[in-house]
Design a protein around this motif. Structure first.
Motif, PDB file in Angstrom:
ATOM      1  N   ARG A  49       3.461  15.696 -11.574  1.00 37.07           N
ATOM      2  CA  ARG A  49       3.001  15.722 -12.961  1.00 37.07           C
ATOM      3  C   ARG A  49       1.724  16.535 -13.133  1.00 37.07           C
ATOM      4  O   ARG A  49       1.570  17.264 -14.095  1.00 37.07           O
ATOM      5  N   TYR A  50       0.787  16.371 -12.191  1.00 31.62           N
ATOM      6  CA  TYR A  50      -0.482  17.095 -12.299  1.00 31.62           C
ATOM      7  C   TYR A  50      -0.416  18.290 -11.362  1.00 31.62           C
ATOM      8  O   TYR A  50      -0.995  18.305 -10.287  1.00 31.62           O
ATOM      9  N   THR A  51       0.349  19.288 -11.792  1.00 29.09           N
ATOM     10  CA  THR A  51       0.750  20.333 -10.858  1.00 29.09           C
ATOM     11  C   THR A  51      -0.379  21.271 -10.467  1.00 29.09           C
ATOM     12  O   THR A  51      -0.223  22.064  -9.544  1.00 29.09           O
ATOM     13  N   THR A  52      -1.521  21.204 -11.159  1.00 30.89           N
ATOM     14  CA  THR A  52      -2.625  22.074 -10.736  1.00 30.89           C
ATOM     15  C   THR A  52      -3.411  21.450  -9.584  1.00 30.89           C
ATOM     16  O   THR A  52      -4.254  22.099  -8.982  1.00 30.89           O
ATOM     17  N   ASN A  53      -3.156  20.172  -9.311  1.00 33.52           N
ATOM     18  CA  ASN A  53      -3.855  19.516  -8.198  1.00 33.52           C
ATOM     19  C   ASN A  53      -3.316  20.002  -6.858  1.00 33.52           C
ATOM     20  O   ASN A  53      -2.155  20.374  -6.738  1.00 33.52           O
ATOM     21  N   ALA A  54      -4.170  19.929  -5.850  1.00 32.97           N
ATOM     22  CA  ALA A  54      -3.712  20.163  -4.483  1.00 32.97           C
ATOM     23  C   ALA A  54      -2.594  19.175  -4.177  1.00 32.97           C
ATOM     24  O   ALA A  54      -2.685  17.996  -4.512  1.00 32.97           O
ATOM     25  N   LYS A  55      -1.535  19.685  -3.563  1.00 29.86           N
ATOM     26  CA  LYS A  55      -0.402  18.808  -3.220  1.00 29.86           C
ATOM     27  C   LYS A  55      -0.823  17.838  -2.118  1.00 29.86           C
ATOM     28  O   LYS A  55      -1.516  18.216  -1.172  1.00 29.86           O
ATOM     29  N   MET A  56      -0.406  16.597  -2.251  1.00 31.33           N
ATOM     30  CA  MET A  56      -0.694  15.589  -1.239  1.00 31.33           C
ATOM     31  C   MET A  56       0.551  15.382  -0.388  1.00 31.33           C
ATOM     32  O   MET A  56       1.663  15.301  -0.913  1.00 31.33           O
ATOM     33  N   ASN A  57       0.351  15.308   0.893  1.00 31.02           N
ATOM     34  CA  ASN A  57       1.466  15.072   1.813  1.00 31.02           C
ATOM     35  C   ASN A  57       0.909  14.302   3.008  1.00 31.02           C
ATOM     36  O   ASN A  57       0.315  14.886   3.906  1.00 31.02           O
ATOM     37  N   PHE A  58       1.077  12.980   2.962  1.00 28.77           N
ATOM     38  CA  PHE A  58       0.392  12.148   3.952  1.00 28.77           C
ATOM     39  C   PHE A  58       1.186  11.991   5.240  1.00 28.77           C
ATOM     40  O   PHE A  58       2.387  11.694   5.221  1.00 28.77           O
ATOM     41  N   GLN A  59       0.493  12.203   6.345  1.00 26.70           N
ATOM     42  CA  GLN A  59       1.017  11.842   7.664  1.00 26.70           C
ATOM     43  C   GLN A  59       0.472  10.456   7.973  1.00 26.70           C
ATOM     44  O   GLN A  59      -0.654  10.124   7.590  1.00 26.70           O
ATOM     45  N   VAL A  60       1.256   9.656   8.649  1.00 28.13           N
ATOM     46  CA  VAL A  60       0.805   8.300   8.986  1.00 28.13           C
ATOM     47  C   VAL A  60       0.606   8.203  10.496  1.00 28.13           C
ATOM     48  O   VAL A  60       1.459   8.633  11.270  1.00 28.13           O
ATOM     49  N   PHE A 100       0.824  -1.213   0.000  1.00 34.46           N
ATOM     50  CA  PHE A 100       0.000   0.000   0.000  1.00 34.46           C
ATOM     51  C   PHE A 100       0.857   1.263   0.000  1.00 34.46           C
ATOM     52  O   PHE A 100       0.628   2.185  -0.777  1.00 34.46           O
ATOM     53  N   GLN A 101       1.864   1.300   0.890  1.00 36.11           N
ATOM     54  CA  GLN A 101       2.704   2.509   0.998  1.00 36.11           C
ATOM     55  C   GLN A 101       3.367   2.828  -0.351  1.00 36.11           C
ATOM     56  O   GLN A 101       3.414   3.992  -0.765  1.00 36.11           O
ATOM     57  N   ASP A 102       3.861   1.797  -1.036  1.00 38.34           N
ATOM     58  CA  ASP A 102       4.490   2.022  -2.349  1.00 38.34           C
ATOM     59  C   ASP A 102       3.493   2.604  -3.349  1.00 38.34           C
ATOM     60  O   ASP A 102       3.813   3.519  -4.117  1.00 38.34           O
ATOM     61  N   ALA A 103       2.275   2.013  -3.345  1.00 37.18           N
ATOM     62  CA  ALA A 103       1.248   2.484  -4.283  1.00 37.18           C
ATOM     63  C   ALA A 103       0.890   3.933  -3.975  1.00 37.18           C
ATOM     64  O   ALA A 103       0.736   4.767  -4.885  1.00 37.18           O
ATOM     65  N   LEU A 104       0.777   4.239  -2.695  1.00 38.36           N
ATOM     66  CA  LEU A 104       0.440   5.615  -2.302  1.00 38.36           C
ATOM     67  C   LEU A 104       1.559   6.573  -2.714  1.00 38.36           C
ATOM     68  O   LEU A 104       1.308   7.628  -3.316  1.00 38.36           O
ATOM     69  N   ASP A 105       2.808   6.190  -2.406  1.00 43.14           N
ATOM     70  CA  ASP A 105       3.951   7.054  -2.740  1.00 43.14           C
ATOM     71  C   ASP A 105       3.980   7.354  -4.242  1.00 43.14           C
ATOM     72  O   ASP A 105       4.237   8.477  -4.656  1.00 43.14           O
ATOM     73  N   ARG A 106       3.737   6.319  -5.039  1.00 41.86           N
ATOM     74  CA  ARG A 106       3.769   6.487  -6.496  1.00 41.86           C
ATOM     75  C   ARG A 106       2.699   7.491  -6.956  1.00 41.86           C
ATOM     76  O   ARG A 106       2.964   8.377  -7.770  1.00 41.86           O
ATOM     77  N   GLN A 107       1.508   7.339  -6.432  1.00 42.62           N
ATOM     78  CA  GLN A 107       0.416   8.219  -6.859  1.00 42.62           C
ATOM     79  C   GLN A 107       0.587   9.631  -6.297  1.00 42.62           C
ATOM     80  O   GLN A 107       0.196  10.605  -6.941  1.00 42.62           O
ATOM     81  N   VAL A 108       1.163   9.749  -5.109  1.00 40.50           N
ATOM     82  CA  VAL A 108       1.451  11.076  -4.557  1.00 40.50           C
ATOM     83  C   VAL A 108       2.475  11.776  -5.452  1.00 40.50           C
ATOM     84  O   VAL A 108       2.338  12.956  -5.790  1.00 40.50           O
ATOM     85  N   TYR A 109       3.492  11.024  -5.874  1.00 38.42           N
ATOM     86  CA  TYR A 109       4.511  11.586  -6.765  1.00 38.42           C
ATOM     87  C   TYR A 109       3.867  12.112  -8.058  1.00 38.42           C
ATOM     88  O   TYR A 109       4.112  13.240  -8.480  1.00 38.42           O
ATOM     89  N   LEU A 110       3.013  11.273  -8.671  1.00 39.16           N
ATOM     90  CA  LEU A 110       2.369  11.698  -9.916  1.00 39.16           C
ATOM     91  C   LEU A 110       1.486  12.921  -9.681  1.00 39.16           C
ATOM     92  O   LEU A 110       1.479  13.865 -10.466  1.00 39.16           O
ATOM     93  N   ASN A 111       0.731  12.887  -8.590  1.00 38.83           N
ATOM     94  CA  ASN A 111      -0.166  13.999  -8.276  1.00 38.83           C
ATOM     95  C   ASN A 111       0.608  15.301  -8.082  1.00 38.83           C
ATOM     96  O   ASN A 111       0.222  16.356  -8.584  1.00 38.83           O
ATOM     97  N   ASN A 112       1.702  15.218  -7.353  1.00 37.26           N
ATOM     98  CA  ASN A 112       2.426  16.441  -6.982  1.00 37.26           C
ATOM     99  C   ASN A 112       3.359  16.944  -8.079  1.00 37.26           C
ATOM    100  O   ASN A 112       3.547  18.141  -8.225  1.00 37.26           O
TER     101      ASN A 112
END
Ligand code: ZN
Length: 382
Positions: free
Chosen positions: A274-285, A260-272
């Protein structure tokens, strides 16, 4: 001017006043508003702001299945996004609402909305806690999670409690796996039409609704684990901009949950990145829902956040991943499905309305029957 005619694609250089109201750097022209109202385009491309890319979340038109997306594309070869790829389905109007079931629709900016909130609604402290002042532009009668909507899809309901209900998901992400002969993707929805759980009410942590939502969540986690030996991922958006709060629950094969953590990290990377108009994601665990810092965030009604809860089993405390955002940020409403689809290696199933996810009404009814059979021993409402 011309009579009403529905367009698939409308291209204008000038912005409408309604859409310009969503972006401080441009002004609009009323004429474009009138054209939009008469043509209800599926896609409205603008290029009045040559230095930036802007995409507004889709919105629906009353008494129709149409939705509109408004996109400003930057100048060719500029540093900002100047191309936009999309797939358009031009088969016509007999389709269900082109909306995302995860309430991705925003209020239609072209419609007069008597219940629309304004800054003055938040002018006093009292107002923050007053649900009557926080009427949403989408009324319960038009909301696809509200019982008062005559078109609510009650054939998908699995269980109805006192404050919330459990329903199978339209266009489920997960697929039957192992002993589970149904998709298992479900939603827990408050019966009350509220955008987020914490509306500033007193005793938020002790509220009956919050307790029942948690009970429902744990009951499904137990079914997934004890009956089908599956792990579970839950995701939810707590935002003033949501139409009707809900939690999405997806069973995940145990051998995949470690990733799960890997999948989340990958999608956070793409979100932040590549899709720079999206709200930045920064997850606390957080390893416990009793964590003080976690409780301070969710206990603050002014916070908006995205949350995953990952249950490897039904006995262990889940891991909670939380990312805050500002209410006016552009949030990728598909982010939850994107992460879980990537985790489960089901990239074609990100969008609930894609042909691979779509189910006929008969299939939906069959899904509920199978779900209820598996769930009956765990149902909190029975
Ligand atoms: Zn509702």
């Amino acid at each position: 001017m011309f009579n009403n005619i529905d367009l698939d694609i409308l291209i204008t250089k000038v912005w409408s006043v309604a859409i310009a109201g969503k972006n401080d750097s441009v002004t609009g022209n009323k004429m474009i508003d009138e054209i939009c109202k008469k043509t209800r385009p599926r896609y409205h491309f603008l290029f009045g702001d040559t230095d930036s890319f802007f995409e507004l979340e889709p919105f629906a038109w009353p008494e129709s299945n149409r939705t509109t997306r408004s996109i400003n594309v930057a100048a060719f070869h500029s540093k900002k996004k100047w191309a936009y790829a999309f797939v358009i389905d031009v088969r016509g109007s007999d389709r269900k609402l082109e909306a995302d079931q995860s309430s991705s629709l925003i209020p239609n900016p072209y419609m007069d909305q008597p219940g629309k909130r304004s800054f003055s609604d938040f002018s006093s402290k009292e107002d923050l806690g007053s649900s009557s002042k926080r009427k949403k532009a989408v009324l319960p009668s038009d909301c696809h999670f509200c019982f008062t909507n005559p078109n609510v899809e009650d054939h998908m309901f699995v269980s109805i409690g006192n404050h919330a209900y459990l329903t199978t998901a339209k266009g489920p992400l997960s697929v039957p796996s192992g002993d589970m002969d149904f998709h298992g993707h479900c939603l827990i929805v408050p019966i009350k039409h509220i955008p987020k759980l914490n509306m500033g009410q007193e005793e938020f942590f002790e509220s009956a609704l919050r307790k029942e939502l948690t009970s429902y969540e744990l009951s499904v986690v137990k079914m997934n684990h004890r009956k089908f030996d599956m792990s579970t991922v839950v995701f939810e958006i707590h935002s003033d901009q949501t139409i009707h709060f809900h939690k999405q629950i997806i069973p995940v094969p145990k051998y995949l949950i470690m990733r799960f953590q890997d999948a989340l990290d990958r999608q956070v990377y793409l979100n932040n990145e590549r899709y720079t108009t999206n709200a930045k994601m920064n997850f606390q665990v957080f390893s416990s829902s009793e964590n003080q810092e976690y409780k301070e965030i969710i206990g603050d009604s002014k916070k908006n956040f995205f949350q995953f809860t990952v249950y490897e089993t039904s006995q262990d405390e889940p891991l909670i991943y939380l990312s805050q955002f500002n209410v006016n940020d552009r949030l990728d409403l598909q982010f939850g499905r994107r992460v879980v689809a990537f985790l489960m290696r089901l990239p074609k199933r990100i969008n609930w309305s894609s042909p691979v996810c779509k189910q006929s009404k008969e299939q939906e009814i069959d899904e509920v029957k199978k779900f209820q059979k598996g769930y009956s021993a765990f149902d909190i409402a029975s």
